[in-house]
Design an enzyme around this catalytic site. Structure first.
Site, PDB file in Angstrom:
ATOM      1  N   ARG A  50       0.758  -1.131   0.057  1.00  0.00           N
ATOM      2  CA  ARG A  50      -0.053   0.019   0.173  1.00  0.00           C
ATOM      3  C   ARG A  50       0.862   1.035  -0.006  1.00  0.00           C
ATOM      4  O   ARG A  50       1.501   1.456   0.969  1.00  0.00           O
ATOM      5  CB  ARG A  50      -0.875   0.130   1.168  1.00  0.00           C
ATOM      6  CG  ARG A  50      -1.653  -1.348   1.406  1.00  0.00           C
ATOM      7  CD  ARG A  50      -2.560  -1.075   2.730  1.00  0.00           C
ATOM      8  NE  ARG A  50      -2.937  -2.312   3.289  1.00  0.00           N
ATOM      9  CZ  ARG A  50      -3.440  -2.291   4.521  1.00  0.00           C
ATOM     10  NH1 ARG A  50      -3.900  -0.975   5.084  1.00  0.00           N
ATOM     11  NH2 ARG A  50      -3.583  -3.527   5.232  1.00  0.00           N
ATOM     12  N   ASP A  52       1.491   5.311   0.158  1.00  0.00           N
ATOM     13  CA  ASP A  52       0.768   6.318   0.621  1.00  0.00           C
ATOM     14  C   ASP A  52       0.187   7.456  -0.330  1.00  0.00           C
ATOM     15  O   ASP A  52       0.708   7.232  -1.581  1.00  0.00           O
ATOM     16  CB  ASP A  52       1.619   7.028   1.701  1.00  0.00           C
ATOM     17  CG  ASP A  52       1.947   6.168   2.920  1.00  0.00           C
ATOM     18  OD1 ASP A  52       0.908   5.246   3.187  1.00  0.00           O
ATOM     19  OD2 ASP A  52       2.929   6.476   3.592  1.00  0.00           O
ATOM     20  N   TYR A 111      12.551   0.755  -2.213  1.00  0.00           N
ATOM     21  CA  TYR A 111      11.913   2.001  -2.533  1.00  0.00           C
ATOM     22  C   TYR A 111      13.238   2.954  -2.641  1.00  0.00           C
ATOM     23  O   TYR A 111      14.351   2.779  -2.169  1.00  0.00           O
ATOM     24  CB  TYR A 111      11.286   2.607  -1.345  1.00  0.00           C
ATOM     25  CG  TYR A 111       9.811   2.234  -1.244  1.00  0.00           C
ATOM     26  CD1 TYR A 111       8.654   2.913  -1.633  1.00  0.00           C
ATOM     27  CD2 TYR A 111       9.441   0.844  -0.270  1.00  0.00           C
ATOM     28  CE1 TYR A 111       7.315   2.380  -1.537  1.00  0.00           C
ATOM     29  CE2 TYR A 111       8.471   0.576  -0.212  1.00  0.00           C
ATOM     30  CZ  TYR A 111       7.170   1.154  -0.795  1.00  0.00           C
ATOM     31  OH  TYR A 111       5.991   0.740  -0.569  1.00  0.00           O
ATOM     32  N   ARG A 206       9.380   7.262   4.639  1.00  0.00           N
ATOM     33  CA  ARG A 206       9.360   8.629   4.733  1.00  0.00           C
ATOM     34  C   ARG A 206       9.798   9.227   5.906  1.00  0.00           C
ATOM     35  O   ARG A 206      10.398  10.271   6.351  1.00  0.00           O
ATOM     36  CB  ARG A 206       7.848   9.194   4.368  1.00  0.00           C
ATOM     37  CG  ARG A 206       7.450   9.129   2.979  1.00  0.00           C
ATOM     38  CD  ARG A 206       5.931   9.054   2.815  1.00  0.00           C
ATOM     39  NE  ARG A 206       5.514  10.386   3.012  1.00  0.00           N
ATOM     40  CZ  ARG A 206       4.222  10.834   3.396  1.00  0.00           C
ATOM     41  NH1 ARG A 206       3.285   9.849   3.130  1.00  0.00           N
ATOM     42  NH2 ARG A 206       3.727  12.051   3.469  1.00  0.00           N
TER      43      ARG A 206
END
Length: 257
Positions: A50, A52, A111, A206
């Site tokens: 998932r 963001d 990522y 993040r």
């Protein structure tokens, strides 16, 4: 019904993340609607993770069960691409085993987070403009301390529905980018943070980047990340960075797809 893996990419600015959200448009919703239009039946899509709101994906993998009488070929891919809009691209739809699962079978995810330290009007919002004095050596020293099988509660969004906050972090490092940007300007002062783990918590990347930026600004020493991990408190870590410079970059499976 036959099961297929869907390989796709998307720019996340227009969406409230990957997963369906009441009252908000999501990537999952758009893909499911496009598949329903092409197949003339409701198709549920399950993603590998998932992302963001605002976060992009160079590669997302999802699975879907499609009726046997539908020809899933290049023409099928073109038909879906014609419906999903310009911010989503379906790259391939491949047949897999009936029990293959895009989320639970994935063994590794990577990522990328991009930033630049010199002002460039062409890079934002897909790259974050950072202070020019960031200490990347200190940031990499801190990032290396995060590697391993650890409890990342301090870097997770609160009140999530996961059973555990333990992740096996396998790679975390800042690297300079070389070459030219697509618009022809030099890529001087551009960096990418590469982070790989078996799984990620909501908002984890993040929050990690925000904490490492605090280290790079001299607000804390590199070793402080160990105390942050130990405290298991989201308030102990740095701020959550903007989502637009973050990309889900790669997903690996124990079998070829």
């Amino acid at each position: 019904m036959a099961r297929f893996f869907i390989k796709l990419s998307y720019r996340g600015a227009a969406y409230h993340g990957w997963q369906r959200q009441p009252g908000d448009i999501s990537v999952q919703q758009v893909v499911e609607q496009a598949l329903a239009m092409v197949t003339r039946t409701d198709i549920a899509v399950t993603g590998a993770g998932r992302t963001d709101a605002g976060v992009n994906a160079r590669l997302m993998v999802a699975h879907a069960d499609i009726p046997d009488d539908i020809a899933v070929d290049a023409r099928f891919v073109r038909a879906v691409n014609a419906i999903v809009g310009r911010d989503i691209a379906i790259h391939d739809v491949v047949a897999v085993a009936p029990d293959a699962h895009a989320r639970f079978d994935a063994v590794e995810r990577t990522y990328h987070y991009y930033l630049h330290t010199s002002k460039d009007p062409f890079l934002p919002p897909l790259s974050w403009q950072a202070p020019p004095s960031l200490d990347f050596d200190a940031m990499n020293e801190a990032a290396a301390l995060l590697v391993g099988r650890r409890d990342f509660t301090s870097f997770s969004k609160l009140h999530t529905d996961v059973k555990t906050n333990i992740c096996d972090l396998r790679c975390a490092r800042w690297m300079p980018l070389d070459g030219d940007t697509p618009h022809g300007c030099p890529m001087a002062d551009r960096y990418v943070f590469v982070i790989t783990a078996d799984r990620f918590l909501r908002n984890m990347v993040r929050a990690v980047v925000g904490t490492l930026v605090d280290v790079g600004r001299g607000k804390m020493p590199p070793a402080a990340v160990l105390d942050i991990l130990e405290r298991r408190d989201r308030c102990a870590a740095g701020t959550s960075m903007p989502g637009e410079p973050l990309f889900l970059w790669d997903i690996k499976y124990p079998y070829a797809i």
